[in-house]
Design a protein around this motif. Structure first.
Motif, PDB file in Angstrom:
ATOM      1  N   ASN A 177     -52.373  29.319 -22.669  1.00 29.13           N
ATOM      2  CA  ASN A 177     -52.614  29.037 -21.253  1.00 29.13           C
ATOM      3  C   ASN A 177     -52.654  27.529 -21.002  1.00 29.13           C
ATOM      4  O   ASN A 177     -53.196  27.067 -20.011  1.00 29.13           O
ATOM      5  CB  ASN A 177     -53.907  29.703 -20.783  1.00 29.13           C
ATOM      6  CG  ASN A 177     -55.156  29.057 -21.363  1.00 29.13           C
ATOM      7  OD1 ASN A 177     -55.114  28.463 -22.439  1.00 29.13           O
ATOM      8  ND2 ASN A 177     -56.254  29.169 -20.661  1.00 29.13           N
ATOM      9  N   ARG A 220     -46.121  25.396  -6.853  1.00 30.39           N
ATOM     10  CA  ARG A 220     -45.122  26.347  -6.378  1.00 30.39           C
ATOM     11  C   ARG A 220     -43.752  25.766  -6.667  1.00 30.39           C
ATOM     12  O   ARG A 220     -43.441  24.658  -6.237  1.00 30.39           O
ATOM     13  CB  ARG A 220     -45.295  26.618  -4.887  1.00 30.39           C
ATOM     14  CG  ARG A 220     -46.576  27.354  -4.574  1.00 30.39           C
ATOM     15  CD  ARG A 220     -46.843  27.499  -3.090  1.00 30.39           C
ATOM     16  NE  ARG A 220     -45.694  28.043  -2.378  1.00 30.39           N
ATOM     17  CZ  ARG A 220     -45.363  27.682  -1.145  1.00 30.39           C
ATOM     18  NH1 ARG A 220     -46.064  26.781  -0.485  1.00 30.39           N
ATOM     19  NH2 ARG A 220     -44.317  28.225  -0.557  1.00 30.39           N
ATOM     20  N   LEU A 224     -41.985  30.625  -7.986  1.00 34.19           N
ATOM     21  CA  LEU A 224     -43.006  30.841  -8.992  1.00 34.19           C
ATOM     22  C   LEU A 224     -44.275  30.159  -8.514  1.00 34.19           C
ATOM     23  O   LEU A 224     -44.245  28.991  -8.116  1.00 34.19           O
ATOM     24  CB  LEU A 224     -42.562  30.238 -10.336  1.00 34.19           C
ATOM     25  CG  LEU A 224     -43.478  30.485 -11.523  1.00 34.19           C
ATOM     26  CD1 LEU A 224     -43.427  31.961 -11.917  1.00 34.19           C
ATOM     27  CD2 LEU A 224     -43.058  29.624 -12.699  1.00 34.19           C
ATOM     28  N   VAL A 225     -45.392  30.888  -8.537  1.00 39.13           N
ATOM     29  CA  VAL A 225     -46.681  30.345  -8.131  1.00 39.13           C
ATOM     30  C   VAL A 225     -47.551  30.265  -9.377  1.00 39.13           C
ATOM     31  O   VAL A 225     -47.788  31.275 -10.048  1.00 39.13           O
ATOM     32  CB  VAL A 225     -47.359  31.235  -7.057  1.00 39.13           C
ATOM     33  CG1 VAL A 225     -48.704  30.664  -6.670  1.00 39.13           C
ATOM     34  CG2 VAL A 225     -46.454  31.393  -5.846  1.00 39.13           C
ATOM     35  N   ILE A 226     -48.008  29.062  -9.691  1.00 43.05           N
ATOM     36  CA  ILE A 226     -48.848  28.830 -10.867  1.00 43.05           C
ATOM     37  C   ILE A 226     -50.193  28.327 -10.369  1.00 43.05           C
ATOM     38  O   ILE A 226     -50.263  27.331  -9.643  1.00 43.05           O
ATOM     39  CB  ILE A 226     -48.212  27.782 -11.807  1.00 43.05           C
ATOM     40  CG1 ILE A 226     -46.811  28.224 -12.216  1.00 43.05           C
ATOM     41  CG2 ILE A 226     -49.097  27.543 -13.018  1.00 43.05           C
ATOM     42  CD1 ILE A 226     -45.939  27.111 -12.741  1.00 43.05           C
ATOM     43  N   LYS A 227     -51.275  29.018 -10.761  1.00 45.69           N
ATOM     44  CA  LYS A 227     -52.624  28.603 -10.380  1.00 45.69           C
ATOM     45  C   LYS A 227     -53.401  28.270 -11.644  1.00 45.69           C
ATOM     46  O   LYS A 227     -53.206  28.893 -12.687  1.00 45.69           O
ATOM     47  CB  LYS A 227     -53.329  29.713  -9.609  1.00 45.69           C
ATOM     48  CG  LYS A 227     -52.695  30.017  -8.269  1.00 45.69           C
ATOM     49  CD  LYS A 227     -53.444  31.096  -7.529  1.00 45.69           C
ATOM     50  CE  LYS A 227     -52.775  31.398  -6.198  1.00 45.69           C
ATOM     51  NZ  LYS A 227     -53.482  32.463  -5.471  1.00 45.69           N
ATOM     52  N   ARG A 254     -54.221  29.782 -15.161  1.00 45.43           N
ATOM     53  CA  ARG A 254     -55.006  31.001 -14.963  1.00 45.43           C
ATOM     54  C   ARG A 254     -54.171  32.157 -14.408  1.00 45.43           C
ATOM     55  O   ARG A 254     -54.472  33.316 -14.635  1.00 45.43           O
ATOM     56  CB  ARG A 254     -56.171  30.720 -14.030  1.00 45.43           C
ATOM     57  CG  ARG A 254     -57.219  29.843 -14.657  1.00 45.43           C
ATOM     58  CD  ARG A 254     -58.530  29.914 -13.900  1.00 45.43           C
ATOM     59  NE  ARG A 254     -59.603  29.290 -14.670  1.00 45.43           N
ATOM     60  CZ  ARG A 254     -59.767  27.983 -14.817  1.00 45.43           C
ATOM     61  NH1 ARG A 254     -58.914  27.154 -14.267  1.00 45.43           N
ATOM     62  NH2 ARG A 254     -60.774  27.501 -15.508  1.00 45.43           N
ATOM     63  N   GLU A 255     -53.121  31.820 -13.651  1.00 45.60           N
ATOM     64  CA  GLU A 255     -52.310  32.867 -13.023  1.00 45.60           C
ATOM     65  C   GLU A 255     -50.883  32.386 -12.842  1.00 45.60           C
ATOM     66  O   GLU A 255     -50.653  31.255 -12.444  1.00 45.60           O
ATOM     67  CB  GLU A 255     -52.918  33.217 -11.662  1.00 45.60           C
ATOM     68  CG  GLU A 255     -52.201  34.312 -10.913  1.00 45.60           C
ATOM     69  CD  GLU A 255     -52.841  34.588  -9.555  1.00 45.60           C
ATOM     70  OE1 GLU A 255     -52.110  35.077  -8.682  1.00 45.60           O
ATOM     71  OE2 GLU A 255     -54.034  34.311  -9.365  1.00 45.60           O
ATOM     72  N   VAL A 256     -49.940  33.266 -13.138  1.00 43.08           N
ATOM     73  CA  VAL A 256     -48.513  32.995 -12.909  1.00 43.08           C
ATOM     74  C   VAL A 256     -47.963  34.183 -12.149  1.00 43.08           C
ATOM     75  O   VAL A 256     -48.102  35.329 -12.591  1.00 43.08           O
ATOM     76  CB  VAL A 256     -47.741  32.814 -14.248  1.00 43.08           C
ATOM     77  CG1 VAL A 256     -46.270  32.582 -13.981  1.00 43.08           C
ATOM     78  CG2 VAL A 256     -48.326  31.674 -15.059  1.00 43.08           C
ATOM     79  N   LYS A 257     -47.344  33.909 -11.004  1.00 38.77           N
ATOM     80  CA  LYS A 257     -46.816  34.987 -10.165  1.00 38.77           C
ATOM     81  C   LYS A 257     -45.423  34.622  -9.682  1.00 38.77           C
ATOM     82  O   LYS A 257     -45.192  33.511  -9.237  1.00 38.77           O
ATOM     83  CB  LYS A 257     -47.755  35.190  -8.970  1.00 38.77           C
ATOM     84  CG  LYS A 257     -47.393  36.365  -8.092  1.00 38.77           C
ATOM     85  CD  LYS A 257     -48.496  36.677  -7.114  1.00 38.77           C
ATOM     86  CE  LYS A 257     -48.288  35.900  -5.846  1.00 38.77           C
ATOM     87  NZ  LYS A 257     -49.208  36.286  -4.763  1.00 38.77           N
ATOM     88  N   TYR A 258     -44.505  35.577  -9.791  1.00 33.90           N
ATOM     89  CA  TYR A 258     -43.137  35.391  -9.346  1.00 33.90           C
ATOM     90  C   TYR A 258     -42.971  36.149  -8.021  1.00 33.90           C
ATOM     91  O   TYR A 258     -43.084  37.362  -7.983  1.00 33.90           O
ATOM     92  CB  TYR A 258     -42.156  35.924 -10.405  1.00 33.90           C
ATOM     93  CG  TYR A 258     -40.711  35.622 -10.119  1.00 33.90           C
ATOM     94  CD1 TYR A 258     -40.140  34.446 -10.586  1.00 33.90           C
ATOM     95  CD2 TYR A 258     -39.910  36.486  -9.399  1.00 33.90           C
ATOM     96  CE1 TYR A 258     -38.793  34.152 -10.351  1.00 33.90           C
ATOM     97  CE2 TYR A 258     -38.580  36.198  -9.148  1.00 33.90           C
ATOM     98  CZ  TYR A 258     -38.038  35.033  -9.627  1.00 33.90           C
ATOM     99  OH  TYR A 258     -36.713  34.743  -9.386  1.00 33.90           O
ATOM    100  N   ASP A 259     -42.747  35.416  -6.935  1.00 39.87           N
ATOM    101  CA  ASP A 259     -42.557  36.015  -5.614  1.00 39.87           C
ATOM    102  C   ASP A 259     -41.086  35.975  -5.246  1.00 39.87           C
ATOM    103  O   ASP A 259     -40.443  34.941  -5.370  1.00 39.87           O
ATOM    104  CB  ASP A 259     -43.343  35.245  -4.542  1.00 39.87           C
ATOM    105  CG  ASP A 259     -44.817  35.573  -4.551  1.00 39.87           C
ATOM    106  OD1 ASP A 259     -45.180  36.663  -5.036  1.00 39.87           O
ATOM    107  OD2 ASP A 259     -45.607  34.750  -4.074  1.00 39.87           O
TER     108      ASP A 259
END
Length: 91
Positions: free
Chosen positions: A33, A53, A61-64, A85-90
């Motif tokens: 991480n 973003r 891709l959104v990375i937090k 902490r977070e990876v999200k593909y929109d």
């Protein structure tokens, strides 16, 4: 468009070419991480120490996380360091 995409996938498999190259897809490599390598991007939409973003041809891709920093930013790849902490593909 979907038919063309299917033909490209078939050709990629036939000639053993990675699909990310043929279909212009992003490649995302995460090391624990602590590091995230994003390849084949189209630019940064938003950047703060807790949010990143990244734009792709299809979506983003959104990375937090915390203490996020861009240790390398090149035309085709971005290296993000910090605590992810977070990876999200929109799409």
């Amino acid at each position: 468009m979907l038919r063309r995409k299917g033909k490209l996938q078939t050709l990629a498999r036939l000639f053993e070419i990675p699909q990310d190259i043929v279909l212009d897809l992003p490649r995302i490599t995460m090391l624990g991480n602590k590091q995230l390598l994003v390849e084949n991007h189209r630019g940064i939409i938003e950047y703060t120490p807790s949010l990143l973003r990244v734009k792709f041809n299809q979506g983003e891709l959104v990375i937090k996380g915390s203490a996020l920093s861009l240790s390398s930013f090149q035309t085709e790849q971005i290296l993000v360091e910090g605590t992810v902490r977070e990876v999200k593909y929109d799409i």
